[in-house]
Design a protein around this motif. Structure first.
Motif, PDB file in Angstrom:
ATOM      1  N   VAL A   1      -4.533 -11.943  -0.213  1.00 59.94           N
ATOM      2  CA  VAL A   1      -4.530 -10.505   0.049  1.00 59.94           C
ATOM      3  C   VAL A   1      -5.896  -9.984  -0.358  1.00 59.94           C
ATOM      4  CG1 VAL A   1      -3.404  -8.280  -0.406  1.00 59.94           C
ATOM      5  CG2 VAL A   1      -2.069 -10.402  -0.516  1.00 59.94           C
ATOM      6  N   ARG A   2      -6.563  -9.266   0.542  1.00 61.32           N
ATOM      7  CA  ARG A   2      -7.882  -8.745   0.206  1.00 61.32           C
ATOM      8  C   ARG A   2      -8.072  -7.349   0.776  1.00 61.32           C
ATOM      9  NH1 ARG A   2     -11.607  -9.886   4.624  1.00 61.32           N
ATOM     10  NH2 ARG A   2     -10.564 -11.167   6.196  1.00 61.32           N
TER      11      ARG A   2
ATOM     12  N   ALA B   1      -4.920  -4.954  -3.841  1.00 65.13           N
ATOM     13  CA  ALA B   1      -5.193  -6.275  -3.261  1.00 65.13           C
ATOM     14  C   ALA B   1      -5.233  -7.350  -4.346  1.00 65.13           C
ATOM     15  CB  ALA B   1      -6.511  -6.242  -2.494  1.00 65.13           C
ATOM     16  N   ARG B   2      -5.874  -7.039  -5.468  1.00 63.96           N
ATOM     17  CA  ARG B   2      -5.985  -8.046  -6.537  1.00 63.96           C
ATOM     18  C   ARG B   2      -4.621  -8.434  -7.098  1.00 63.96           C
ATOM     19  NH1 ARG B   2     -11.037  -6.267 -10.451  1.00 63.96           N
ATOM     20  NH2 ARG B   2     -12.639  -6.271  -8.816  1.00 63.96           N
ATOM     21  N   LEU B   3      -3.793  -7.417  -7.388  1.00 64.28           N
ATOM     22  CA  LEU B   3      -2.492  -7.705  -7.988  1.00 64.28           C
ATOM     23  C   LEU B   3      -1.589  -8.460  -7.015  1.00 64.28           C
ATOM     24  CD1 LEU B   3      -1.843  -4.368  -9.917  1.00 64.28           C
ATOM     25  CD2 LEU B   3      -2.333  -6.606 -10.915  1.00 64.28           C
TER      26      LEU B   3
ATOM     27  N   ILE C   1     -12.046   0.690 -11.115  1.00 65.99           N
ATOM     28  CA  ILE C   1     -11.350  -0.592 -10.943  1.00 65.99           C
ATOM     29  C   ILE C   1     -11.075  -1.235 -12.316  1.00 65.99           C
ATOM     30  CG2 ILE C   1     -11.544  -2.930 -10.005  1.00 65.99           C
ATOM     31  CD1 ILE C   1     -13.311  -1.601  -7.749  1.00 65.99           C
ATOM     32  N   ALA C   2     -12.072  -1.181 -13.206  1.00 67.74           N
ATOM     33  CA  ALA C   2     -11.886  -1.740 -14.555  1.00 67.74           C
ATOM     34  C   ALA C   2     -10.758  -1.009 -15.284  1.00 67.74           C
ATOM     35  CB  ALA C   2     -13.193  -1.638 -15.342  1.00 67.74           C
ATOM     36  N   HIS C   3     -10.696   0.324 -15.106  1.00 65.67           N
ATOM     37  CA  HIS C   3      -9.612   1.113 -15.702  1.00 65.67           C
ATOM     38  C   HIS C   3      -8.254   0.658 -15.159  1.00 65.67           C
ATOM     39  CE1 HIS C   3      -7.402   4.680 -17.093  1.00 65.67           C
ATOM     40  NE2 HIS C   3      -6.922   4.761 -15.871  1.00 65.67           N
TER      41      HIS C   3
END
Ligand SMILES: [Zn+2]
Length: 308
Positions: free
Chosen positions: A52-53, A11-13, A239-241
């Motif tokens: 987008v979420r 979603a983030r990308l 998520i950080a990875h």
């Protein structure tokens, strides 16, 4: 198996790349993937991507009528694509259209990206958002809804609170998990708490030093606090990875940083004891007997059934 961290990075990308993009055309080659018919998929044409979420393990692509003089002519208003990747789906972004023989294609959304030519001269300015599915099953699904219908859709309405970033979303975890069911299936029940699946549940329970078979209603306050921290650290760490390792178009196989799940037989990263597994028909529980079950090795359920 996309779970909360995998869906979150997707979603983030996509949100970063697609906000403001204009939809040019759509196609649903997967015969079973599109679960709705009103509004028709063609209603997306001319809409712009508003964002987008993620909600639980669902992806939500929101669109709005393009601004400008024709906006009043559009009867579509705000729309939302609600997407569930199930076990083998991916939502990816490519610059070239999928070939007609790409059997993994379930939904194709062709769009033009704003501003790409200005910043990258000569760069491709169109893109294709592609829902693909690997393997033989067609399980991934898409719904095209009016924005107002989104929250009431059964896929979202029945979801429990998010497992991350605030497990329980304001409701104490002890209340959320107060059921006489083993933690492993309880944490994977999206109506109880949403986002966790077969992979990350093993990591979370190991992190919290809790038995997969301990019942939710038997958790004391300290155990609930450990579980809460484990969810935040494990899911947030993944998520950080991914923020460091995953880029568009989003790979077919996400390199999940798992240490317990599917690592049975290997030494526990904390104490060195050999990790054990309990096999079920469609999933495997991995755990450390020293850290999680007071040294007890749990029965293999396949074997128990054979002996009945
Ligand atoms: Zn251990």
């Amino acid at each position: 198996m996309p779970e909360l961290p995998e869906v979150e990075i997707t979603a983030r990308l996509l949100d970063g790349a697609l906000r403001g993009a204009t939809i040019e055309s759509t196609l649903a080659p997967g015969i079973n993937a599109l679960k709705t018919f009103d509004p028709p998929l063609s209603a997306l044409t001319g809409q712009t991507i508003a964002g987008v979420r993620r909600r639980g393990k669902n992806l939500i692509v929101e669109t709005a009528s393009a601004p400008g003089p024709d906006a009043s002519k559009s009867a579509s208003g705000e729309l939302a694509l609600l997407i569930h990747l199930m076990s083998a789906g991916r939502l990816q972004l490519f610059d070239k259209p999928a070939g007609p023989r790409d059997r993994t294609s379930r939904l194709l959304v062709r769009m033009s990206l704003p501003g790409v030519e200005d910043s990258m001269p000569g760069a491709e300015e169109s893109a294709e958002l592609r829902l693909r599915e690997f393997g033989s099953k067609q399980a991934a699904w898409v719904k095209l809804l009016r924005a107002g219908e989104l929250d009431g859709d059964e896929a979202l309405a029945k979801l429990g609170p998010e497992a991350w970033p605030d497990p329980g979303g304001g409701t104490p975890l002890r209340t959320v998990l107060d059921a006489p069911r083993p933690l492993h299936p309880l944490l994977r029940d999206q109506r109880v708490i949403s986002g966790i699946g077969r992979s990350w549940v093993d990591e979370i329970l190991w992190h919290a030093r809790l038995s997969p078979f301990k019942r939710g209603s038997d958790l004391d306050a300290g155990e609930c606090e450990r579980l809460r921290e484990a969810m935040i650290d494990t899911l947030g760490g993944a998520i950080a990875h991914y923020e460091q390792t995953i880029r568009l178009p989003i790979p077919d196989k996400l390199p999940m940083p798992l240490r317990i799940h599917r690592h049975e037989g290997e030494p526990c990263p904390r104490c060195g004891t050999s990790l054990q597994a309990v096999h079920f028909d469609d999933y495997v529980i991995a755990y450390c007997p020293t850290c999680q079950t007071d040294g007890r090795v749990l029965k293999d359920r396949r074997m128990s059934r054979l002996l009945k």
